[in-house]
Design a protein around this motif. Structure first.
Motif, PDB file in Angstrom:
ATOM      1  N   PRO A  48       0.508  -0.457   9.117  1.00 20.56           N
ATOM      2  CA  PRO A  48      -0.329  -1.539   8.576  1.00 20.56           C
ATOM      3  C   PRO A  48      -1.826  -1.273   8.700  1.00 20.56           C
ATOM      4  CG  PRO A  48       1.467  -2.452   9.893  1.00 20.56           C
ATOM      5  CD  PRO A  48       1.518  -0.973  10.080  1.00 20.56           C
ATOM      6  N   GLU A  49      -2.227  -0.455   9.686  1.00 22.08           N
ATOM      7  CA  GLU A  49      -3.660  -0.188   9.848  1.00 22.08           C
ATOM      8  C   GLU A  49      -4.134   1.018   9.046  1.00 22.08           C
ATOM      9  OE1 GLU A  49      -1.466   1.937  13.211  1.00 22.08           O
ATOM     10  OE2 GLU A  49      -1.337  -0.006  12.177  1.00 22.08           O
ATOM     11  N   LEU A  66       2.750   1.384  -1.940  1.00 24.89           N
ATOM     12  CA  LEU A  66       1.873   1.630  -0.786  1.00 24.89           C
ATOM     13  C   LEU A  66       1.115   0.378  -0.349  1.00 24.89           C
ATOM     14  CD1 LEU A  66       0.343   5.096  -1.803  1.00 24.89           C
ATOM     15  CD2 LEU A  66       1.663   4.647   0.283  1.00 24.89           C
ATOM     16  N   LEU A  67       0.721  -0.443  -1.306  1.00 30.15           N
ATOM     17  CA  LEU A  67      -0.166  -1.578  -0.996  1.00 30.15           C
ATOM     18  C   LEU A  67       0.369  -2.519   0.083  1.00 30.15           C
ATOM     19  CD1 LEU A  67      -1.538  -2.311  -4.569  1.00 30.15           C
ATOM     20  CD2 LEU A  67      -2.889  -1.594  -2.585  1.00 30.15           C
ATOM     21  N   PRO A  68       1.657  -2.906   0.061  1.00 22.18           N
ATOM     22  CA  PRO A  68       2.127  -3.814   1.111  1.00 22.18           C
ATOM     23  C   PRO A  68       2.215  -3.153   2.484  1.00 22.18           C
ATOM     24  CG  PRO A  68       3.836  -3.468  -0.559  1.00 22.18           C
ATOM     25  CD  PRO A  68       2.662  -2.650  -0.957  1.00 22.18           C
ATOM     26  N   ALA A  69       2.274  -1.818   2.502  1.00 18.30           N
ATOM     27  CA  ALA A  69       2.492  -1.105   3.767  1.00 18.30           C
ATOM     28  C   ALA A  69       1.197  -0.764   4.492  1.00 18.30           C
ATOM     29  CB  ALA A  69       3.273   0.183   3.496  1.00 18.30           C
ATOM     30  N   ALA A  70       0.074  -0.661   3.748  1.00 18.50           N
ATOM     31  CA  ALA A  70      -1.192  -0.183   4.318  1.00 18.50           C
ATOM     32  C   ALA A  70      -2.244  -1.285   4.310  1.00 18.50           C
ATOM     33  CB  ALA A  70      -1.697   1.014   3.512  1.00 18.50           C
ATOM     34  N   SER A  71      -3.344  -1.033   5.022  1.00 19.91           N
ATOM     35  CA  SER A  71      -4.445  -2.008   4.990  1.00 19.91           C
ATOM     36  C   SER A  71      -5.276  -1.829   3.727  1.00 19.91           C
ATOM     37  CB  SER A  71      -5.343  -1.848   6.222  1.00 19.91           C
ATOM     38  OG  SER A  71      -6.044  -0.619   6.177  1.00 19.91           O
ATOM     39  N   ARG A  72      -5.251  -0.597   3.183  1.00 19.11           N
ATOM     40  CA  ARG A  72      -6.099  -0.279   2.034  1.00 19.11           C
ATOM     41  C   ARG A  72      -5.574   0.992   1.371  1.00 19.11           C
ATOM     42  NH1 ARG A  72     -11.692  -0.581   0.404  1.00 19.11           N
ATOM     43  NH2 ARG A  72     -12.656   1.459   0.107  1.00 19.11           N
ATOM     44  N   GLU A  92      -1.553  -7.689 -12.028  1.00 21.22           N
ATOM     45  CA  GLU A  92      -0.418  -8.319 -12.708  1.00 21.22           C
ATOM     46  C   GLU A  92       0.839  -8.338 -11.827  1.00 21.22           C
ATOM     47  OE1 GLU A  92      -0.078  -5.799 -16.087  1.00 21.22           O
ATOM     48  OE2 GLU A  92      -2.007  -6.417 -16.927  1.00 21.22           O
ATOM     49  N   ARG A  93       1.075  -7.249 -11.114  1.00 16.09           N
ATOM     50  CA  ARG A  93       2.362  -7.077 -10.428  1.00 16.09           C
ATOM     51  C   ARG A  93       2.313  -7.338  -8.926  1.00 16.09           C
ATOM     52  NH1 ARG A  93       5.499  -4.620 -14.477  1.00 16.09           N
ATOM     53  NH2 ARG A  93       7.226  -4.345 -13.024  1.00 16.09           N
ATOM     54  N   ALA A  94       1.102  -7.332  -8.338  1.00 17.87           N
ATOM     55  CA  ALA A  94       0.962  -7.622  -6.905  1.00 17.87           C
ATOM     56  C   ALA A  94      -0.360  -8.330  -6.663  1.00 17.87           C
ATOM     57  CB  ALA A  94       1.035  -6.322  -6.104  1.00 17.87           C
ATOM     58  N   PRO A  95      -0.533  -9.509  -7.250  1.00 15.31           N
ATOM     59  CA  PRO A  95      -1.838 -10.182  -7.197  1.00 15.31           C
ATOM     60  C   PRO A  95      -2.343 -10.429  -5.782  1.00 15.31           C
ATOM     61  CG  PRO A  95      -0.112 -11.667  -8.034  1.00 15.31           C
ATOM     62  CD  PRO A  95       0.469 -10.286  -8.012  1.00 15.31           C
ATOM     63  N   ASP A  96      -1.441 -10.693  -4.842  1.00 16.03           N
ATOM     64  CA  ASP A  96      -1.859 -10.965  -3.458  1.00 16.03           C
ATOM     65  C   ASP A  96      -2.395  -9.723  -2.753  1.00 16.03           C
ATOM     66  OD1 ASP A  96      -0.983 -13.509  -3.873  1.00 16.03           O
ATOM     67  OD2 ASP A  96       0.925 -13.262  -2.810  1.00 16.03           O
ATOM     68  N   LEU A  97      -2.125  -8.554  -3.328  1.00  8.73           N
ATOM     69  CA  LEU A  97      -2.504  -7.296  -2.680  1.00  8.73           C
ATOM     70  C   LEU A  97      -3.639  -6.578  -3.408  1.00  8.73           C
ATOM     71  CD1 LEU A  97       1.107  -5.929  -2.020  1.00  8.73           C
ATOM     72  CD2 LEU A  97      -0.354  -7.215  -0.457  1.00  8.73           C
ATOM     73  N   ALA A  98      -4.115  -7.170  -4.495  1.00  9.51           N
ATOM     74  CA  ALA A  98      -5.095  -6.481  -5.346  1.00  9.51           C
ATOM     75  C   ALA A  98      -6.373  -6.113  -4.599  1.00  9.51           C
ATOM     76  CB  ALA A  98      -5.424  -7.341  -6.570  1.00  9.51           C
ATOM     77  N   ASP A  99      -6.743  -6.932  -3.597  1.00 10.19           N
ATOM     78  CA  ASP A  99      -7.997  -6.652  -2.887  1.00 10.19           C
ATOM     79  C   ASP A  99      -7.873  -5.452  -1.934  1.00 10.19           C
ATOM     80  OD1 ASP A  99      -6.316  -7.864  -1.086  1.00 10.19           O
ATOM     81  OD2 ASP A  99      -7.838  -9.186  -0.227  1.00 10.19           O
ATOM     82  N   ARG A 100      -6.673  -4.938  -1.761  1.00 10.84           N
ATOM     83  CA  ARG A 100      -6.491  -3.758  -0.898  1.00 10.84           C
ATOM     84  C   ARG A 100      -6.732  -2.446  -1.649  1.00 10.84           C
ATOM     85  NH1 ARG A 100      -1.025  -4.912   2.777  1.00 10.84           N
ATOM     86  NH2 ARG A 100      -1.574  -7.042   3.396  1.00 10.84           N
ATOM     87  N   THR A 120      -6.966   7.546   6.594  1.00 12.87           N
ATOM     88  CA  THR A 120      -6.193   8.007   7.753  1.00 12.87           C
ATOM     89  C   THR A 120      -4.881   8.660   7.351  1.00 12.87           C
ATOM     90  OG1 THR A 120      -5.135   5.834   7.953  1.00 12.87           O
ATOM     91  CG2 THR A 120      -7.165   6.188   9.208  1.00 12.87           C
ATOM     92  N   ALA A 121      -4.479   8.475   6.093  1.00 13.69           N
ATOM     93  CA  ALA A 121      -3.220   9.063   5.617  1.00 13.69           C
ATOM     94  C   ALA A 121      -3.390   9.532   4.176  1.00 13.69           C
ATOM     95  CB  ALA A 121      -2.085   8.038   5.700  1.00 13.69           C
ATOM     96  N   LEU A 122      -2.686  10.603   3.833  1.00 12.76           N
ATOM     97  CA  LEU A 122      -2.657  11.106   2.460  1.00 12.76           C
ATOM     98  C   LEU A 122      -1.225  10.991   1.961  1.00 12.76           C
ATOM     99  CD1 LEU A 122      -3.734  12.728  -0.017  1.00 12.76           C
ATOM    100  CD2 LEU A 122      -3.252  14.820   1.282  1.00 12.76           C
ATOM    101  N   VAL A 123      -1.028  10.208   0.913  1.00 12.43           N
ATOM    102  CA  VAL A 123       0.304  10.041   0.331  1.00 12.43           C
ATOM    103  C   VAL A 123       0.151  10.166  -1.180  1.00 12.43           C
ATOM    104  CG1 VAL A 123       2.367   8.600   0.181  1.00 12.43           C
ATOM    105  CG2 VAL A 123       0.888   8.433   2.191  1.00 12.43           C
ATOM    106  N   ALA A 124       0.849  11.121  -1.785  1.00 17.07           N
ATOM    107  CA  ALA A 124       0.594  11.375  -3.207  1.00 17.07           C
ATOM    108  C   ALA A 124       1.743  12.117  -3.872  1.00 17.07           C
ATOM    109  CB  ALA A 124      -0.694  12.188  -3.364  1.00 17.07           C
ATOM    110  N   ASN A 125       1.899  11.835  -5.154  1.00 19.92           N
ATOM    111  CA  ASN A 125       2.730  12.645  -6.045  1.00 19.92           C
ATOM    112  C   ASN A 125       1.751  13.566  -6.757  1.00 19.92           C
ATOM    113  OD1 ASN A 125       4.394  13.672  -8.076  1.00 19.92           O
ATOM    114  ND2 ASN A 125       4.229  11.810  -9.326  1.00 19.92           N
TER     115      ASN A 125
END
Length: 287
Positions: A48-49, A66-72, A92-100, A120-125
């Motif tokens: 979360p951090e 990724l958005l629900p799992a991370a702070s940003r 459109e699909r995650a309005p509560d998380l858009a500010d992250r 702090t983390a790199l996650v990518a396709n």
């Protein structure tokens, strides 16, 4: 907070709305399977951090997971149309998380800084054709990145995680080992992408490590690595002749580093290369 992940129909609809035809030049193969992006986030051990750096978010398949799992999430996207569309897709699909979400329209190979808190983390396709240089550039540029997981071509995953002595052990393997402990974290089939690539994919998980203790700079160590693998079939005495100024000087440096001059580069770990770099003649005469 119910983010709606993208399925195959959603991805095609978004691409159609942008008039987008995925290009091989940019290595665009979009993930169309929600279970795959959930697996990537889980295996990446995003906390979360975490401030996650995502490269090549494309249409947002992985971003939404990724958005629900991370702070940003800082998403770096080289395609201007995709970079412009991503915030709207998230809204459109995650309005509560858009500010992250922070979208950075840029080439990941050229970024030297990012807005906001350091990643702090790199996650990518990652696009297959630039995966290795992107990973190495980002680990070198952002020491704050402590862990991560990247999806790359299976062959590249093998190279990034290979140990000394293996057939595919080479420059990417040794340079990755300078920065991190890397391991294969599984395979990914072709059917989870649109368009389906003609190669298999693999997951590479990594954890940052302290670089080997050495008086040589990273640049000096990497120069020795590059020289050692430039001609794979040659002994180090021969392969490092140009690097050291002569074969005799190379042999002297190797012996000082406690490395057999008849050895080949693929037999050495990153610590051995740091010792070799320390003993390079101070002003080799290249010629």
């Amino acid at each position: 907070m119910g983010e709606r992940l993208l399925g195959a129909a959603d991805v095609r609809e978004l691409a159609g709305g942008l008039g987008l035809r995925p290009t091989k030049t940019l290595g665009q193969n979009f993930v169309i399977d929600a279970n795959t992006v959930r697996r990537i986030v889980r295996d990446a051990e995003v906390a979360p951090e975490d401030v996650v750096l995502e490269v090549g978010p494309g249409l947002g398949s992985l971003t939404l997971a990724l958005l629900p799992a991370a702070s940003r999430v800082v998403a770096v996207e080289v395609d201007p149309a995709l970079a412009q569309r991503l915030p709207a897709t998230v809204a459109e699909r995650a309005p509560d998380l858009a500010d992250r979400l922070e979208v950075v329209p840029a080439d990941a190979l050229r970024i030297a800084e990012l807005p906001g808190p350091p990643p702090t983390a790199l996650v990518a396709n990652l696009p297959y054709n630039v995966a290795v240089p992107v990973v190495l550039h980002l680990l070198g540029t952002f020491p704050s990145i402590r862990h991560g997981l990247v999806m790359v071509q299976a062959e590249v995953a093998d190279r990034l995680t290979a140990g000394p002595g293996g057939k595919v052990y080479g420059v990417p393997s040794v340079k990755m080992a300078w920065y991190a402990h890397a391991r294969r974290a599984g395979n990914v089939g072709r059917a989870v992408f649109w368009p389906a690539p003609n190669v298999d994919s693999g997951l590479v998980a990594f954890t940052r490590r302290e670089p080997p203790s050495t008086s040589a700079s990273r640049k000096e160590v990497f120069a020795a690595i590059d020289a050692a693998f430039a001609q794979r079939r040659k002994t180090l005495r021969a392969a490092l002749a140009g690097w050291a100024g002569s074969a005799a000087a190379a042999e002297e440096a190797l012996r000082a580093a406690d490395v057999d001059p008849a050895t080949r580069g693929e037999a050495l770990d990153v610590e051995a290369f740091t010792r070799i770099a320390e003993h390079r003649p101070s002003s080799p005469t290249i010629g």
